[in-house]
Design an enzyme around this catalytic site. Structure first.
Site, PDB file in Angstrom:
ATOM      1  N   ASP A  70       0.823  -1.216   0.000  1.00  0.00           N
ATOM      2  CA  ASP A  70       0.000   0.000   0.000  1.00  0.00           C
ATOM      3  C   ASP A  70       0.853   1.261   0.000  1.00  0.00           C
ATOM      4  O   ASP A  70       1.816   1.357   0.756  1.00  0.00           O
ATOM      5  CB  ASP A  70      -0.879   0.052   1.264  1.00  0.00           C
ATOM      6  CG  ASP A  70      -1.878  -1.080   1.335  1.00  0.00           C
ATOM      7  OD1 ASP A  70      -2.913  -0.894   2.002  1.00  0.00           O
ATOM      8  OD2 ASP A  70      -1.618  -2.145   0.745  1.00  0.00           O
ATOM      9  N   HIS A  77      -8.955  -0.139  -2.549  1.00  0.00           N
ATOM     10  CA  HIS A  77      -9.128   1.299  -2.695  1.00  0.00           C
ATOM     11  C   HIS A  77      -9.136   1.764  -4.144  1.00  0.00           C
ATOM     12  O   HIS A  77      -9.349   2.943  -4.428  1.00  0.00           O
ATOM     13  CB  HIS A  77      -8.048   2.058  -1.909  1.00  0.00           C
ATOM     14  CG  HIS A  77      -8.387   2.204  -0.456  1.00  0.00           C
ATOM     15  ND1 HIS A  77      -8.925   3.357   0.082  1.00  0.00           N
ATOM     16  CD2 HIS A  77      -8.311   1.335   0.565  1.00  0.00           C
ATOM     17  CE1 HIS A  77      -9.138   3.182   1.378  1.00  0.00           C
ATOM     18  NE2 HIS A  77      -8.763   1.963   1.700  1.00  0.00           N
TER      19      HIS A  77
END
Lengths: 164, 763
Positions: free
Chosen positions: B179, B241
């Site tokens: 991430d 996301h």
């Protein structure tokens, strides 16, 4: 009557201590199965307000370990032992003045400071010696990168305030 | 008395003994100090994690609200109907054929005075490198180039399979990153330390490139550019996301609109499409599987390879074939039938048998242990299978809510409200994913590993599952794999092995919660695919601090956030405190305080350990709770004209309200009308059973409309409820990833230099 009340408030106090112990334990219970790694026991005990030395800590661990050590400590074994320690107020922390005196013993000519080399020598060769990691960490907080001396009075003050 | 010599020895011995004892004392004291520091560090981490999970459950609440509306709400007036339609009607998604032809970026002119980076296609390695450099110098890429790049990116992605197969024969090394969440500094650092991508240096970026951080756009541009330049060596996986629905809540949508005022909307549309085309996983040498979240006991790589990943627009919204058929049945006749009836937007993730409302919200601590109720994985519960009786009692509840909200009572049965299906339904393109396909994708994007054996619903995230070591073993055996690399969870060291080193979590956003909170890491796969981890922390300031100072600063961030949360629950806390105060003395014990706080906040935090930092005014172990609450409020109020309790409610629901507003503001203008605000608030507050009068709502709306123009700037609203945290204005705003910007200026405080000057050293 008064006896009963006293007894009740004593029980409440113990119950409160037990909750404290549980909380501290749970912080390290990563798998949420009421066990912690044995290497974290020292941290837990010390953060509950006690100040055992390494030898005392080893003894405590032996008390709460399984018969066949698994590397994990179970809460059921830990709780009664720890509660007892708190009730009996064992392994009390060191008052500031005593700490200061200890530094002064190492500084017999009363200069007010220790050199880096002296500190390293005492901490890694005397008492219950520091590991290299512990030594480095203490130095990084006590001595600036350029300096070579630790002014222990200031050092103590800084650490003590930080705690509170 | 002996001779002089032995006396000398005697004294020497005594001195030595004294020194020994003194040293031992100092060591003992120091070790205790370090232990307490370690405890503080752990507690701080717990605070951040529990608040992050609480935030995710906020999202669950929102979905609950929407699904509740969808299922049960019958608008009573034309106005209401319109309003709700606006909330729920999907934006028309352009057809594939349109998108392919579309090169609308060509019509966008780049002004002569534009000094930012320029791109020309086909891209060359130098262009990509220049782009990184330009962003490092804080330049912004013009919208025309953004759209052009997205256009080319899409063309490339479309050719890729769902599971990208990569071989280490061609490049000598493969580096996998986790991430990034909009933190450009970390990406730049990785390229600096590990080297830029090249034919000899392959990269895999494992999802969650955007949201929370401030440079999501720039990260995407860099990643896409390198992917086009080195298509064989540079790979991207989709994360949870990479999803426009999630972006609405977590900041990416906002960032795009702020940076690209004119073309932002178009950019967002293109991105929505590009995200859907991102591959779902990468497989290295047929041995190491890299995907964003995790796996479940039903993960089927063959199915995953075959499904049409493009149709999974958002993992938060399941519009599937089976569901649509059922919906058509149950809503009675639909006006248009070709698209098989209504849609169900913003549904709670349905991957495991979670009831659609209300969901039992568990604190993050209970989720992994055996304490939460384990739901069998193989039985999918269709929420539409709610019994008639249940529905009727819900209808009654609904009626009550409506009355509370001040809506007129419905006299006659109105026609069931049907959503308007998509306009262009007839073109045969709409083959939605099946429920199973959708679930498979949700599982790999949202799941987390757990220590216990088994596989159960991920109630904290609201989707995916928790998978145990046996599930991992089973999967690795089935597909003959060596191990799994995933991301999705922040780790203090930037990485973590579990399941006997068969699962590696890699997380590349350092300082994720606050400056100094965690390291970032990336992993290099060597010749035998052995993992080699590199850690870093992209912030000069932290290197100069001692451990003590670092921990203090992060702790201060966490406590600040926690105090905010406490404030947000002031009314509930007061009620709870009163319960412990039988004699109405205004005092409670500290022990009661801890119990009360946990029962209101459900964060599973060690309140007794934290107490000294949260409560500094107690005598004799007793706390005057009212004045403690008042102190909390004093820190927080920034606008006296908004009544404290309303503010509290707003603050508590801030994140959900912001998301709702952005949904209503479908053209991303940044404004909604006072009327829309009131209606939204009415519906939301009645569902959440908040005690607010109609007048209260009007007052609130008016007081938030700062420039009195009949519209509420979404950012005005956010400002009003942001509850200025004093230290944020000193430049620590970047410490709180979820803190919102003021005035939509879009620029976070300057980076490292300013942070050096803010040190929370107690003195």
């Amino acid at each position: 009557m008064a006896d009963e009340k006293e007894k009740e408030s004593a029980e409440l106090a113990v119950a409160d201590l037990q909750r404290k112990v549980r909380e501290a334990f749970e912080v390290f219970d990563h798998e949420l199965n009421n066990t912690v790694d044995v290497r974290e026991i020292g941290t837990i005990i010390r953060s509950l307000g006690c100040c055992p030395n390494e030898g005392e800590l080893h003894d405590l661990i032996a008390e709460v370990e399984e018969e066949e050590p698994t590397g994990y400590i179970r809460f059921e074994k830990f709780l009664p032992v720890m509660t007892n320690i708190l009730v009996e107020k064992r392994y009390r922390p060191i008052p500031e003045e005593i700490l200061l005196q200890a530094f002064e013993v190492l500084d017999p000519t009363k200069r007010g400071f220790l050199s880096k080399e002296e500190l390293i020598k005492y901490m890694t060769e005397e008492g219950e010696p520091f590991s290299q990691e512990e030594m480095e960490e203490m130095l990084s907080a006590a001595i600036g990168p350029e300096s070579n001396f630790i002014h222990y009075r200031d050092y103590i003050t800084m650490m003590v305030i930080d705690e509170n | 008395m002996g001779s002089g010599a032995s006396t000398h020895h005697h004294f020497a011995f005594q001195n030595a003994e004294k020194a020994f004892k003194a040293a031992a004392l100092i060591q003992r004291w120091y070790r205790r100090y370090m232990a307490r520091l370690e405890m503080r560090r752990q507690c701080t981490w717990s605070i951040f994690q529990s608040m992050e999970y609480a935030g995710q459950q906020d999202q669950v609440k929102l979905h609950d609200f929407f699904s509740y509306l969808v299922d049960h709400f019958t608008p009573s007036s034309h106005n209401e109907r319109d309003f709700l339609n606006r909330m729920f009607t999907e934006e028309r998604v352009p057809r594939d054929s349109e998108v392919e032809k579309c090169s609308d970026y060509e019509s966008i002119e780049v002004p002569d005075n534009y000094t930012g980076p320029r791109l020309s296609f086909p891209l060359l390695p130098d262009h990509a490198t220049a782009l990184v450099e330009a962003f490092r110098l804080k330049q912004q890429l013009h919208a025309r180039y953004v759209l052009n790049l997205l256009h080319e990116t899409r063309k490339h992605l479309v050719q890729l399979p769902n599971i990208n197969r990569v071989s280490t024969c061609y490049s000598e090394e493969i580096t996998v990153c986790g991430d990034l969440h909009g933190q450009l500094d970390d990406l730049i650092f990785i390229f600096y330390k590990n080297g830029l991508p090249s034919p000899e240096r392959a990269y895999v970026f494992n999802g969650d490139f955007v949201d929370r951080g401030k440079d999501s756009v720039e990260i995407l541009m860099v990643l896409f550019a390198f992917m086009l330049v080195y298509p064989k060596e540079f790979h991207l996986n989709r994360g949870n996301h990479e999803d426009h629905m999630v972006n609405l809540r977590y900041g990416f949508t906002k960032e795009v609109m702020q940076k690209y005022k004119t073309h932002g909307k178009k950019i967002l549309q293109r991105l929505q499409d590009v995200f859907c085309w991102l591959p779902l996983a990468t497989l290295v040498d047929e041995k190491v599987l890299i995907l964003h979240g995790g796996v479940s006991d039903t993960t089927d790589l063959e199915l995953l390879s075959k499904l049409d990943r493009h149709k999974i627009v958002s993992t938060l919204r399941c519009k599937t074939r089976k569901e649509n058929e059922k919906q058509a049945e149950e809503k009675g006749k639909a006006k248009q039938t070709s698209s098989a009836g209504s849609l169900s937007p913003w549904f709670l993730l349905q991957s495991r048998s979670l009831p659609s409302s209300p969901l039992h919200l568990s604190s993050h601590k209970t989720h992994k242990g055996g304490r939460s109720s384990s739901v069998p994985c193989s039985i999918p519960l269709n929420p539409r299978g709610l019994s008639r009786q249940a529905r009727r009692s819900v209808d009654l509840e609904l009626e009550r809510c409506r009355q509370q909200a001040g809506f007129p009572v419905i006299k006659e049965k109105e026609e069931p409200w049907v959503f308007n299906p998509e306009a262009d339904s007839a073109d045969g393109e709409l083959l939605e994913p099946s429920q199973e396909e959708w679930r498979q994708v949700v599982d790999i994007l949202w799941s987390d590993p757990m220590a216990q054996e088994g596989c159960k619903a991920n109630t904290v995230r609201g989707g995916g599952c928790y998978f145990g070591p046996n599930v991992t073993k089973q999967l690795l055996q089935k597909y003959n794999l060596q191990f799994l690399i995933r991301s999705h969870e922040c780790k203090p060291e930037g990485y973590e092995f579990c399941h006997s080193r068969k699962v590696l979590t890699i997380f590349s956003a350092s300082n994720y919660y606050a400056v100094g909170s965690n390291r970032g890491a990336y992993v290099k796969l060597g010749p035998a695919l052995t993992p080699h981890i590199v850690q870093y922390q992209a912030n000069k300031a932290t290197h100069m601090l001692t451990m003590r100072q670092r921990i203090s600063r992060v702790e201060e961030s966490a406590l600040r956030a926690l105090r905010g949360k406490l404030f947000a629950h002031s009314s509930d806390l007061l009620e709870e405190f009163k319960k412990h105060d039988n004699g109405n003395t205004g005092l409670i014990t500290l022990s009661d305080w801890a119990a009360a706080v946990e029962s209101v906040l459900h964060l599973g935090l060690p309140w007794r350990m934290l107490r000294p930092q949260l409560v500094n005014s107690s005598t004799d172990n007793m706390l005057e709770y009212k004045s403690w609450l008042e102190d909390l409020a004093k820190e927080r109020l920034s606008h006296e004209n908004i009544q404290s309790s309303l503010l509290e409610t707003l603050y508590r629901n801030r994140s959900n309200l912001e998301t709702i507003f952005r949904i209503i503001d479908s053209d991303h203008s940044g404004f909604i009308s006072l009327d829309e605000f009131r209606q939204t608030w009415k519906l939301f507050s009645s569902h959440m059973k908040m005690d607010i009068t109609d007048d209260g709502i009007c007052d609130l709306a008016r007081s938030i409309d700062f420039n009195k123009d009949g519209h509420i700037d979404i950012n005005e609203f956010l400002e009003a409820v942001r509850l200025v945290e004093q230290s944020c204005s000193e430049g620590n705003a970047s410490d709180c990833p979820q803190a919102t910007n003021t005035k939509g200026s879009g620029s976070w405080p300057a980076t490292e230099d300013s942070l050096v000057s803010v040190t929370q050293v107690a003195s």
